[in-house]
Design a protein around this motif. Structure first.
Motif, PDB file in Angstrom:
ATOM      1  N   LEU A  87      -0.118  -6.717   5.291  1.00 56.87           N
ATOM      2  CA  LEU A  87      -1.240  -6.448   6.191  1.00 56.87           C
ATOM      3  C   LEU A  87      -1.229  -4.991   6.652  1.00 56.87           C
ATOM      4  O   LEU A  87      -2.271  -4.308   6.636  1.00 56.87           O
ATOM      5  CB  LEU A  87      -1.183  -7.391   7.394  1.00 56.87           C
ATOM      6  N   TYR A  88      -0.061  -4.503   7.032  1.00 63.44           N
ATOM      7  CA  TYR A  88       0.014  -3.113   7.480  1.00 63.44           C
ATOM      8  C   TYR A  88      -0.334  -2.151   6.348  1.00 63.44           C
ATOM      9  O   TYR A  88      -1.033  -1.148   6.562  1.00 63.44           O
ATOM     10  CB  TYR A  88       1.416  -2.791   8.012  1.00 63.44           C
ATOM     11  N   ALA A  89       0.131  -2.441   5.136  1.00 66.45           N
ATOM     12  CA  ALA A  89      -0.149  -1.556   3.997  1.00 66.45           C
ATOM     13  C   ALA A  89      -1.646  -1.457   3.748  1.00 66.45           C
ATOM     14  O   ALA A  89      -2.172  -0.374   3.474  1.00 66.45           O
ATOM     15  CB  ALA A  89       0.565  -2.075   2.755  1.00 66.45           C
ATOM     16  N   ALA A  90      -2.357  -2.597   3.861  1.00 64.47           N
ATOM     17  CA  ALA A  90      -3.804  -2.584   3.624  1.00 64.47           C
ATOM     18  C   ALA A  90      -4.541  -1.846   4.729  1.00 64.47           C
ATOM     19  O   ALA A  90      -5.478  -1.083   4.470  1.00 64.47           O
ATOM     20  CB  ALA A  90      -4.317  -4.019   3.501  1.00 64.47           C
ATOM     21  N   VAL A  91      -4.136  -2.073   5.984  1.00 69.99           N
ATOM     22  CA  VAL A  91      -4.793  -1.394   7.108  1.00 69.99           C
ATOM     23  C   VAL A  91      -4.522   0.102   7.048  1.00 69.99           C
ATOM     24  O   VAL A  91      -5.423   0.923   7.236  1.00 69.99           O
ATOM     25  CB  VAL A  91      -4.320  -1.985   8.454  1.00 69.99           C
ATOM     26  N   ASN A  92      -3.276   0.470   6.785  1.00 71.70           N
ATOM     27  CA  ASN A  92      -2.902   1.882   6.742  1.00 71.70           C
ATOM     28  C   ASN A  92      -3.584   2.620   5.591  1.00 71.70           C
ATOM     29  O   ASN A  92      -3.983   3.775   5.732  1.00 71.70           O
ATOM     30  CB  ASN A  92      -1.380   2.008   6.622  1.00 71.70           C
ATOM     31  N   SER A  93      -3.734   1.945   4.448  1.00 77.06           N
ATOM     32  CA  SER A  93      -4.373   2.567   3.287  1.00 77.06           C
ATOM     33  C   SER A  93      -5.890   2.459   3.320  1.00 77.06           C
ATOM     34  O   SER A  93      -6.566   3.025   2.446  1.00 77.06           O
ATOM     35  CB  SER A  93      -3.851   1.917   1.996  1.00 77.06           C
ATOM     36  N   TRP A 116       8.475   4.515   3.149  1.00 76.10           N
ATOM     37  CA  TRP A 116       8.189   4.328   1.726  1.00 76.10           C
ATOM     38  C   TRP A 116       6.688   4.398   1.458  1.00 76.10           C
ATOM     39  O   TRP A 116       6.245   5.030   0.496  1.00 76.10           O
ATOM     40  CB  TRP A 116       8.739   2.975   1.279  1.00 76.10           C
ATOM     41  N   LEU A 117       5.897   3.789   2.328  1.00 75.47           N
ATOM     42  CA  LEU A 117       4.446   3.776   2.164  1.00 75.47           C
ATOM     43  C   LEU A 117       3.863   5.174   2.325  1.00 75.47           C
ATOM     44  O   LEU A 117       2.926   5.564   1.609  1.00 75.47           O
ATOM     45  CB  LEU A 117       3.828   2.813   3.185  1.00 75.47           C
ATOM     46  N   GLN A 118       4.416   5.926   3.248  1.00 79.54           N
ATOM     47  CA  GLN A 118       3.940   7.292   3.442  1.00 79.54           C
ATOM     48  C   GLN A 118       4.235   8.159   2.211  1.00 79.54           C
ATOM     49  O   GLN A 118       3.461   9.061   1.875  1.00 79.54           O
ATOM     50  CB  GLN A 118       4.614   7.906   4.677  1.00 79.54           C
ATOM     51  N   GLN A 119       5.317   7.845   1.520  1.00 77.99           N
ATOM     52  CA  GLN A 119       5.699   8.626   0.341  1.00 77.99           C
ATOM     53  C   GLN A 119       4.898   8.229  -0.892  1.00 77.99           C
ATOM     54  O   GLN A 119       4.517   9.084  -1.704  1.00 77.99           O
ATOM     55  CB  GLN A 119       7.197   8.427   0.070  1.00 77.99           C
ATOM     56  N   HIS A 120       4.605   6.935  -1.059  1.00 78.93           N
ATOM     57  CA  HIS A 120       3.989   6.457  -2.301  1.00 78.93           C
ATOM     58  C   HIS A 120       2.537   6.009  -2.135  1.00 78.93           C
ATOM     59  O   HIS A 120       1.879   5.731  -3.141  1.00 78.93           O
ATOM     60  CB  HIS A 120       4.806   5.299  -2.876  1.00 78.93           C
ATOM     61  N   GLY A 121       2.032   5.917  -0.915  1.00 80.17           N
ATOM     62  CA  GLY A 121       0.653   5.501  -0.684  1.00 80.17           C
ATOM     63  C   GLY A 121      -0.272   6.711  -0.643  1.00 80.17           C
ATOM     64  O   GLY A 121       0.157   7.845  -0.888  1.00 80.17           O
ATOM     65  N   PRO A 122      -1.552   6.499  -0.326  1.00 77.88           N
ATOM     66  CA  PRO A 122      -2.179   5.198  -0.086  1.00 77.88           C
ATOM     67  C   PRO A 122      -2.542   4.507  -1.396  1.00 77.88           C
ATOM     68  O   PRO A 122      -2.512   5.114  -2.472  1.00 77.88           O
ATOM     69  CB  PRO A 122      -3.435   5.563   0.703  1.00 77.88           C
ATOM     70  N   PHE A 123      -2.921   3.205  -1.280  1.00 76.90           N
ATOM     71  CA  PHE A 123      -3.299   2.415  -2.441  1.00 76.90           C
ATOM     72  C   PHE A 123      -4.767   2.018  -2.330  1.00 76.90           C
ATOM     73  O   PHE A 123      -5.353   2.019  -1.244  1.00 76.90           O
ATOM     74  CB  PHE A 123      -2.415   1.167  -2.532  1.00 76.90           C
ATOM     75  N   ASP A 124      -5.341   1.637  -3.445  1.00 77.09           N
ATOM     76  CA  ASP A 124      -6.725   1.162  -3.452  1.00 77.09           C
ATOM     77  C   ASP A 124      -6.807  -0.333  -3.152  1.00 77.09           C
ATOM     78  O   ASP A 124      -7.876  -0.842  -2.790  1.00 77.09           O
ATOM     79  CB  ASP A 124      -7.385   1.439  -4.811  1.00 77.09           C
ATOM     80  N   ALA A 125      -5.690  -1.028  -3.340  1.00 75.34           N
ATOM     81  CA  ALA A 125      -5.643  -2.466  -3.054  1.00 75.34           C
ATOM     82  C   ALA A 125      -4.202  -2.877  -2.811  1.00 75.34           C
ATOM     83  O   ALA A 125      -3.264  -2.279  -3.358  1.00 75.34           O
ATOM     84  CB  ALA A 125      -6.249  -3.282  -4.187  1.00 75.34           C
ATOM     85  N   VAL A 126      -4.020  -3.897  -1.976  1.00 77.36           N
ATOM     86  CA  VAL A 126      -2.703  -4.466  -1.688  1.00 77.36           C
ATOM     87  C   VAL A 126      -2.781  -5.963  -1.979  1.00 77.36           C
ATOM     88  O   VAL A 126      -3.770  -6.621  -1.626  1.00 77.36           O
ATOM     89  CB  VAL A 126      -2.283  -4.231  -0.223  1.00 77.36           C
ATOM     90  N   ILE A 127      -1.752  -6.501  -2.616  1.00 80.17           N
ATOM     91  CA  ILE A 127      -1.748  -7.916  -3.010  1.00 80.17           C
ATOM     92  C   ILE A 127      -0.637  -8.663  -2.276  1.00 80.17           C
ATOM     93  O   ILE A 127       0.524  -8.223  -2.275  1.00 80.17           O
ATOM     94  CB  ILE A 127      -1.554  -8.075  -4.529  1.00 80.17           C
ATOM     95  N   ASP A 128      -1.012  -9.766  -1.638  1.00 77.52           N
ATOM     96  CA  ASP A 128      -0.035 -10.710  -1.084  1.00 77.52           C
ATOM     97  C   ASP A 128       0.518 -11.501  -2.270  1.00 77.52           C
ATOM     98  O   ASP A 128      -0.040 -12.524  -2.676  1.00 77.52           O
ATOM     99  CB  ASP A 128      -0.732 -11.617  -0.069  1.00 77.52           C
TER     100      ASP A 128
END
Length: 606
Positions: free
Chosen positions: A501-507, A409-421
């Motif tokens: 955490l993974y989303a922020a590191v990956n992006s 899902w992240l590969q399809q819709h990312g990357p992002f400029d920020a990720v929020i917990d």
């Protein structure tokens, strides 16, 4: 002939219930009870002395004949009708209870309780009693005993049961008891041919340290490694701290070298001890080495370590070291090669050092010497390696390929400029989950984005489809994020920490959370890269009367920095809070330094 209490002809489960109660009342061992469950030949009798209420036994026992041949009874395997209540599940439960009643299991539980309560004397009483009764001791038994003995001898015994701790000699008595009995117990362990493990050797090393014998502690570590048992950081502590305490610097460096050879990384306590013994013995090169190792390992130092650093720079030995003339080009090459923030060329400058406790402004300019601290870049290869490690750990711990689906899902819709917990942000300074606060943070981050892209909000599925999420405004808000592919709901049973955490590191983007990320999950990462990454990417929140404020990552690195002119800046953990400025040690030379370049030397040679 065996005896048991039973009632008149009642349903089977009631008869067995009464049998259980009677066995407990008579204090008979559990294996006998297990026998009755397995034996097909027990015959219930009635007796007028037994009331119909199972809890009211006025007569201690009555009579039930069972096959006197235990072997035939235990070997008999009656065929059970389908649907019978005497199922294999019941038998397995009874077997488990029988195992728990074994003397070795009981002793294990009792020793575990002694460890929790720091009760050395009771543990030794249990040990002596087991020896008299001939109860065989396992590795766990011996390690529990050795742990208690070594803890009593190391801790000063003030926390141990039976120790007065009032200076009346009680503490020393328990300490000496732990020392004497500890080595005695290990001797018996060897006689019983119980193979030791890392915990065994570590406890013995602690006992050796209590005898102020770091040589013995070091020999035990060597023996451990030669036996094929990998030492851990805790294994080296008794020897290392013992040598440092005795100011035997060379022996302490040998222990340190053994650690490096074994692939064990020293942390701040060990490096602080090595720094201290280096300062005391005026090993100037080792002081320089330990400061740089602290830079890599600890980054920010504790107050105890900061005092050792102060002691060094205010000493006469520190005044005498340093180059009056150095190659500026070579120093710059060292800075570039090291990634910035240090050069590694040795002490620069001459004369006394000036040491001030100070702070940095928001731009990273020292309030004392006005020097600009640098921002040390992260290696892209390290970032990719860290993301791969994170994904591997998450996939191992998440169920039903849930994390793999998130990666797709992240590969399809990312990357992002920020990720929020999402959960953390919604509960900052709030009693209840606040979608309005979360929405406020989302809007502010969207405005900060160069493309005005919505940040990714990671929430557990229960937060998305339950509780306050049912409110019409919150439901509308969640639906808008979902349509914009800016919301990911983690499935039931998942740990959402892995996802944000993974989303922020990956992006390679900002991560908004007040989570300090210090629990067991993040300890699994076991890498010095993680603190550096967190420092440059974590956005923290603070609440005040004026409202919610975002604290962005600093534009400089919060790490020990060595400048090109020879000055040092050492961050401490004092003031490690978003509402309070951090305290730094600013260390400069009071005498102006002189440097030379290769070009100036060429002209002078002409």
């Amino acid at each position: 002939m065996l005896f048991a209490v039973t009632s008149s002809l009642k349903p089977c489960h009631l008869a067995m219930h009464r049998l259980n109660l009677a066995m407990h009342r008579l204090n008979l061992p559990r294996p006998i009870l297990s026998l009755f469950h397995r034996c097909p030949n027990w015959i219930p009798f009635t007796h007028p002395s037994i009331t119909t209420t199972a809890m009211n036994f006025r007569f201690p026992l009555l009579l039930c004949t069972v096959s006197a041949n235990y072997s035939s009874c235990s070997s008999a395997q009656p065929s059970l009708p389908m649907g019978s209540s005497s199922s294999p599940v019941l038998s397995s439960r009874l077997t488990k209870k029988s195992r728990q009643a074994l003397p070795g299991k009981v002793l294990k539980h009792q020793l575990d309780m002694c460890s929790r309560q720091n009760d050395l004397k009771e543990a030794l009483r249990l040990y002596d009693d087991a020896r008299v009764k001939g109860i065989p001791l396992s590795l766990h038994h011996y390690n529990s005993l050795l742990y208690l003995c070594s803890s009593a001898s190391v801790s000063g015994c003030s926390k141990f049961v039976g120790d007065s701790g009032g200076g009346g000699g009680g503490g020393n008595g328990v300490r000496d008891l732990g020392l004497d009995r500890g080595f005695e117990i290990f001797t018996q362990m060897s006689i019983d041919e119980v193979a030791p493990n890392e915990a065994t050797f570590t406890n013995l090393a602690r006992l050796a340290a209590s005898k102020e014998d770091p040589e013995m502690a070091f020999d035990l570590i060597k023996k451990m490694k030669s036996s094929g048992i990998a030492p851990r950081l805790r294994s080296y502590g008794p020897a290392l701290f013992g040598f440092c305490k005795e100011k035997k610097a060379d022996r302490a460096y040998e222990v340190d070298a053994h650690m490096v050879e074994s692939g064990v990384l020293a942390e701040e306590p060990e490096l602080s001890a090595l720094l201290n013994v280096s300062v005391d013995t005026e090993r100037v090169d080792k002081v320089y080495e330990m400061l740089h190792r602290l830079r890599v390992c600890a980054r920010q130092v504790s107050e105890d370590t900061a005092k050792i650093v102060e002691e060094w720079f205010l000493s006469k030995a520190a005044t005498r070291v340093g180059m009056k003339n150095w190659d500026a080009d070579k120093v710059k090459e060292g800075v570039v090669k090291g990634g910035g923030g240090w050069h590694g060329q040795g002490w620069l400058g001459s004369g006394k050092w000036k040491l001030v406790r100070t702070q940095m402004d928001k731009a990273g300019v020292c309030s004392s010497c006005k020097e600009q601290l640098v921002c040390i870049d992260l290696d892209p290869k390290e970032t990719e390696k860290f993301a791969s490690l994170l994904a591997t750990l998450a996939c191992e711990r998440e169920k039903n390929a849930a994390f793999v689906q998130f990666q797709e899902w992240l590969q399809q819709h990312g990357p992002f400029d920020a990720v929020i917990d999402g959960a953390n942000v919604s509960l900052v300074n709030q009693k209840d989950f606040s979608f309005s606060q979360l929405h406020n943070v989302v809007k502010r981050l969207q405005l900060l984005s160069p493309t005005e892209k919505l940040p990714l909000v990671v929430l557990h599925r229960n937060r998305v489809y339950g509780g306050p999420a049912h409110h019409p405004k919150n439901k509308q808000l969640l639906e808008s994020w979902e349509k914009s592919n800016a919301l990911y709901a983690t499935p039931p049973g998942s740990n959402d920490d892995w996802y944000w955490l993974y989303a922020a590191v990956n992006s390679k983007c900002l991560l908004v959370t007040n989570d300090e990320m210090r629990d067991h999950l993040f300890e699994l990462l076991g890498t010095s890269f993680f603190p550096r990454w967190k420092e440059k990417h974590q956005v923290r929140l603070a609440c005040s009367r004026s409202g919610l404020s975002l604290h962005m990552p600093p534009p400089y690195s919060i790490v020990i920095q060595e400048s090109e002119n020879g000055s040092w800046h050492v961050p401490t953990i004092t003031g490690d809070d978003i509402t309070k400025p951090r305290e730094w040690l600013c260390i400069t030379r009071t005498v102006a330094t002189h440097n030379t370049t290769r070009l100036s030397r060429l002209f002078s040679n002409r």
